[in-house]
Motif scaffolding. Sequence first.
Motif: not given
Length: 410
Positions: A255-272
């Motif tokens: 279970l975690g969080m998903l981050a997306h940057c609309h500026g550069c397109g990068d994505q990151q994932v972290q477990p809660l």
Amino acid sequence: MPHSAPELQSAAGGGAGWTVAATVDLLSQHTDAHYCEGRARLLPGAGFFRPESRPSRDLGVLLAQTLAARGPLRVLDAMAGCGIRALRYGLEAGAAAVWANDADPDRLPLLRQNLASLAGLRCSALTAQHLLADCLQRQERFELLDLDGFGCPTALLPLALEAVSFGGVLYLASTDGRSPTGHDRPAAIRLLGAAARAHPASWELALRLHLGSVARAAWALGRGIEPLFSFSEGRTFRSAVRLRRRCEPGEEHHLGMLAHCHGCGDQQVQPLIRLRQWLPCHCPAGEIAPLAISGPLWIGPLQEPGLLAEMQAFAEVDQGANLSTEGARLLARLLADRGLPARCWPMAEIARRLKGGAPPLLSLVAALREGGWSAQVSGVMPGQLRSDATWGEILQTAAQLVGMATGTAK
């Protein structure tokens, strides 16, 4: 004499331009017209029915066959409609007992007529809440619970999980496409208890948010879950989830969080459970855009390859009688993509970032793998890359492939 679906097409003069929607319209006008699918033949009646949902029913039947191979299979179809799923579970999966329920009492005679050939049959006309509460009161559980309704099913999850036997499967559908894809953020908070932001892999985002809801509901009951397969065609979001007696060690890390940057397109994932500060994205200094963060959601695997391979084996033994061409393609896509990591990019976005087009998806997958990264074609959304490579590495590799193809590689 009742018509089959092909006969209906001929009778209406359908040719190359004949559509599924036309079949639905004709079936609704001729309530005495039979519809054939797999080994089932039944009357759809005048209610809502979608022949184009057959791939989901195909996978449900194959799933039921794997469950029946382990012991007697009891099926609860909580929102049965005309009974097509319940009938196929009985005829093709050999379910020992089938309970078909639909909240509309006017459909009960049709249900009974369509399912009359099944042994161990029960039919009822209860709301899903009433049905599941009744199962809980009598401590009745099923190896397969098919919950295929309209809207978001979150409110039904605690009762639904109580009606699934340990090792059994909840086959869940949601037609709520706005809130889990970031188009109705307040509704996502209300219905899913999660933030949902616009994301390039919107179908997968929705599936992961729904799986996160299932996981939290199961954990609150002291149980564990294992997603078996998840897919969507953009309209309905479906997941098959096995219920475990207890959580597996480390299951909470899924279970975690998903981050997306609309500026550069990068994505990151972290477990809660280990949530920390987000790393800098690839935006130029001074142009950093705020991250669009979704979750909590399921960041673990979406598919269980062993189970999918077993389903495929059943389809081969049955020589495709229970699997349509579209269903076979869907099964193959899911089998090739376990759903890890939870980072997907459309090739169209990569092309836009490069400003010179994108390489073929399979070429990019192969190149990233040669570089030591995990990479595969997404089985959830067409034309998408799944990889654990850094966004910078993905763009650089894609640019090199484009350069090699055009003779401009440096």
